[in-house]
Motif scaffolding. Structure first.
Motif, PDB file in Angstrom:
ATOM      1  N   GLU A 114       0.818  -1.207   0.000  1.00 52.01           N
ATOM      2  CA  GLU A 114       0.000   0.000   0.000  1.00 52.01           C
ATOM      3  C   GLU A 114       0.857   1.264   0.000  1.00 52.01           C
ATOM      4  OE1 GLU A 114      -3.222   2.176   3.005  1.00 52.01           O
ATOM      5  OE2 GLU A 114      -2.768   0.041   3.242  1.00 52.01           O
ATOM      6  N   LEU A 115       2.013   1.196   0.647  1.00 52.78           N
ATOM      7  CA  LEU A 115       2.909   2.347   0.717  1.00 52.78           C
ATOM      8  C   LEU A 115       3.921   2.362  -0.424  1.00 52.78           C
ATOM      9  CD1 LEU A 115       3.661   2.458   4.551  1.00 52.78           C
ATOM     10  CD2 LEU A 115       2.099   3.918   3.265  1.00 52.78           C
ATOM     11  N   GLY A 116       3.847   1.377  -1.302  1.00 51.89           N
ATOM     12  CA  GLY A 116       4.780   1.328  -2.421  1.00 51.89           C
ATOM     13  C   GLY A 116       6.137   0.767  -2.066  1.00 51.89           C
ATOM     14  N   ILE A 117       6.217   0.002  -0.966  1.00 52.14           N
ATOM     15  CA  ILE A 117       7.469  -0.620  -0.533  1.00 52.14           C
ATOM     16  C   ILE A 117       7.430  -2.094  -0.908  1.00 52.14           C
ATOM     17  CG2 ILE A 117       8.937  -1.147   1.447  1.00 52.14           C
ATOM     18  CD1 ILE A 117       7.690   1.273   2.863  1.00 52.14           C
ATOM     19  N   ASP A 118       8.493  -2.597  -1.485  1.00 51.01           N
ATOM     20  CA  ASP A 118       8.550  -3.980  -1.937  1.00 51.01           C
ATOM     21  C   ASP A 118       8.571  -4.931  -0.739  1.00 51.01           C
ATOM     22  OD1 ASP A 118       8.941  -6.396  -3.137  1.00 51.01           O
ATOM     23  OD2 ASP A 118      10.854  -5.880  -4.093  1.00 51.01           O
ATOM     24  N   PRO A 119       7.557  -5.803  -0.579  1.00 53.93           N
ATOM     25  CA  PRO A 119       7.560  -6.748   0.553  1.00 53.93           C
ATOM     26  C   PRO A 119       8.703  -7.731   0.518  1.00 53.93           C
ATOM     27  CG  PRO A 119       5.360  -6.571  -0.419  1.00 53.93           C
ATOM     28  CD  PRO A 119       6.306  -5.880  -1.361  1.00 53.93           C
ATOM     29  N   ALA A 120       9.397  -7.854  -0.614  1.00 51.64           N
ATOM     30  CA  ALA A 120      10.550  -8.747  -0.679  1.00 51.64           C
ATOM     31  C   ALA A 120      11.657  -8.288   0.261  1.00 51.64           C
ATOM     32  CB  ALA A 120      11.071  -8.830  -2.107  1.00 51.64           C
ATOM     33  N   ARG A 121      11.635  -7.005   0.657  1.00 51.69           N
ATOM     34  CA  ARG A 121      12.627  -6.507   1.612  1.00 51.69           C
ATOM     35  C   ARG A 121      12.382  -7.072   3.013  1.00 51.69           C
ATOM     36  NH1 ARG A 121      15.432  -1.828  -0.006  1.00 51.69           N
ATOM     37  NH2 ARG A 121      15.385  -0.903   2.062  1.00 51.69           N
ATOM     38  N   ARG A 122      11.211  -7.650   3.206  1.00 50.15           N
ATOM     39  CA  ARG A 122      10.891  -8.301   4.472  1.00 50.15           C
ATOM     40  C   ARG A 122      11.482  -9.716   4.443  1.00 50.15           C
ATOM     41  NH1 ARG A 122       7.547 -11.778   6.724  1.00 50.15           N
ATOM     42  NH2 ARG A 122       6.690 -11.305   8.799  1.00 50.15           N
ATOM     43  N   THR A 123      12.458 -10.000   5.309  1.00 54.72           N
ATOM     44  CA  THR A 123      13.245 -11.228   5.175  1.00 54.72           C
ATOM     45  C   THR A 123      12.786 -12.355   6.101  1.00 54.72           C
ATOM     46  OG1 THR A 123      14.863 -10.379   6.766  1.00 54.72           O
ATOM     47  CG2 THR A 123      15.283  -9.966   4.425  1.00 54.72           C
ATOM     48  N   GLY A 124      11.859 -12.083   7.011  1.00 55.11           N
ATOM     49  CA  GLY A 124      11.433 -13.109   7.954  1.00 55.11           C
ATOM     50  C   GLY A 124      10.256 -13.911   7.438  1.00 55.11           C
ATOM     51  N   GLY A 125       9.741 -14.799   8.302  1.00 52.87           N
ATOM     52  CA  GLY A 125       8.606 -15.630   7.962  1.00 52.87           C
ATOM     53  C   GLY A 125       7.372 -15.240   8.740  1.00 52.87           C
ATOM     54  N   ALA A 126       6.547 -16.240   9.049  1.00 55.94           N
ATOM     55  CA  ALA A 126       5.339 -16.018   9.831  1.00 55.94           C
ATOM     56  C   ALA A 126       5.657 -16.137  11.321  1.00 55.94           C
ATOM     57  CB  ALA A 126       4.260 -17.011   9.424  1.00 55.94           C
ATOM     58  N   SER A 127       4.671 -15.807  12.149  1.00 57.91           N
ATOM     59  CA  SER A 127       4.870 -15.800  13.599  1.00 57.91           C
ATOM     60  C   SER A 127       4.414 -17.109  14.233  1.00 57.91           C
ATOM     61  CB  SER A 127       4.082 -14.647  14.226  1.00 57.91           C
ATOM     62  OG  SER A 127       2.688 -14.906  14.128  1.00 57.91           O
TER      63      SER A 127
END
Length: 447
Positions: free
Chosen positions: A247-260
């Motif tokens: 939504e903010l135009g940031i690539d989620p691929a930069r998120r390196t973790g998994g689920a909780s």
């Protein structure tokens, strides 16, 4: 029942210091040895460095509750809470029978990371001793955020051995409640809940207030997290975080973790509680007095400070990278978190441009902003200093590494001088809040 829970929370005896891995293992073993008729100590797995992972089962009924400490190894309050809870349940027949649950208590699920934080466990705890010995794993090395994940083309399966052990425990017990024990740094107490009721929300808010601690009632740790009651937030998912980044135009691929862990346990209908307690209390965390600054301006200010902090750390890392030889945990964490800091700055600036941000900010939001900047500097600056010091310690003190270390040390000293250092909260009160929250939530979920 809640009156008794409140009394138990207030009756936690004085605690002088955080407990390290060896002490936690010793204490949980003593409880098992002293109560063999109702407890069972089991090894549920091994850490990446080969340390055993222990779970103490306290038998008490057909429903199961899993309690896990050190899911983030820089958060040691939960270790103290786990042994306090285990001892209480093993010794109090009436309480155990009234709750009607079998408990599985893991006092330290990340012993490798916890040992890297132990230098600051010794009192007195100061912001400098904390920051210079701080370690928080890279997101893909955190037990809490390394469960399998697949969403909109984003995939994570680098599951840690510690996470596998916790997955196995959840699979075997199919608990009605999973309690993940956390703590922050500054401000007030707050919670994450997957299943809330008005009565439970009120009880969770009352626990810290009864102990003289403030609530955190300002904005959540991220803008997309829903606050469902004062200091109570709905537990969030990795999917929600990815959608927010898009939504903010940031690539989620930069998120390196998994689920909780909570997301993984949800397949069994498991309720989730995370209790967040601070080391240092501050009444501003619960102050909603309007300020003479807009929320948009506050976001811009925080975004700029966060971006500047990122530039400083990235500059030192870039100047030393060619000479670095040790892939230490501190270096891996620094490399992983700098993009997160850059994204946080970008997110704040993007949110500032939204029309709904043109409103007066309140004191709690200002406090959240300034304490967040301070935390980023102290945490991530400290870890990069440790990474460079590790190179020097093994004899790789090249001019670039020594120069980078000295430059960062000077900036870090300035950051420490600018930081606020309130009085630490007595550890017994923090343990009391977590203990009370676990018991109150188990009672409410079990009804």
């Amino acid at each position: 029942m809640f009156a008794r829970i409140s009394q138990l929370a207030a009756a936690v005896p004085a605690i002088e210091a955080f407990a390290g891995v060896d002490e936690l293992n010793t204490r949980i073993g003593e409880i098992a040895r002293d109560h063999p008729d109702r407890t069972e100590l089991s090894r549920i797995g091994s850490s990446r460095l080969g340390e055993p992972l222990w779970s103490l089962t306290v038998h008490g009924g057909p429903r199961h509750v899993v309690v896990v400490a050190a899911v983030h190894p820089n958060e040691p309050v939960g270790g103290l809470t786990s042994v306090q809870l285990a001892g209480l349940l093993a010794e109090d027949d009436e309480l155990r029978e009234e709750l009607g649950c079998t408990w599985h208590i893991v006092p330290c699920v990340d012993p490798d990371g916890t040992r890297l934080n132990e230098p600051w466990f010794t009192p007195p705890m100061t912001l400098e001793s904390y920051g210079r010995s701080f370690y928080r794993p890279a997101p893909d090395e955190q037990v809490e955020w390394s469960f399998p994940f697949s969403y909109k083309g984003h995939f994570f399966d680098r599951v840690l051995p510690e996470t596998v052990a916790l997955m196995r425990l959840i699979d075997e017990t199919k608990p009605m409640l999973l309690c993940s024990l956390h703590n922050g740094e500054f401000g007030g107490v707050f919670y994450y809940l997957s299943r809330a009721t008005d009565a439970l929300n009120e009880q969770l808010a009352a626990l810290p207030l009864n102990l003289g601690l403030p609530l955190h009632t300002g904005e959540g740790e991220a803008a997309f997290i829903e606050q469902i009651a004062p200091a109570v937030f709905r537990s969030f998912t990795a999917e929600e975080e990815c959608d927010f980044m898009l939504e903010l135009g940031i690539d989620p691929a930069r998120r390196t973790g998994g689920a909780s862990s909570g997301a993984y346990a949800a397949r069994y209908g498991t309720a989730y509680l995370a209790t967040e307690v601070p080391y240092w209390a501050d009444a501003r965390a619960d102050d909603h007095t309007p300020l003479d600054i807009s929320y948009a301006a506050l976001l811009v200010e925080r975004g700029r400070h966060t971006a500047e902090t990122t530039r400083v750390l990235e500059g030192v890392l870039a100047a030393t990278r060619a000479d670095l030889t040790v892939r230490s945990p501190f270096l891996r964490a620094t490399e992983a978190f700098l993009p997160y800091l850059a994204d946080a700055a970008e997110s704040d600036l993007a949110r500032a441009a939204r029309p709904e941000s043109e409103r007066p900010a309140v004191v709690a939001e200002r406090f959240h902003s300034t304490s967040g900047i301070q935390s980023a500097r102290i945490r991530f600056g400290g870890m990069l200093l440790r990474a460079l010091a590790a190179e020097i310690a093994i004899g790789n003190g090249t001019p670039a590494i020594r120069g980078g270390h000295d430059r960062l040390a000077g900036v870090y000293a300035r950051w420490l001088a600018e930081a606020e250092m309130p009085q630490p909260i007595p550890l017994a009160k923090l343990v009391g809040v977590q203990l009370g929250a676990i018991l109150a939530t188990a009672t409410a979920i079990g009804e």
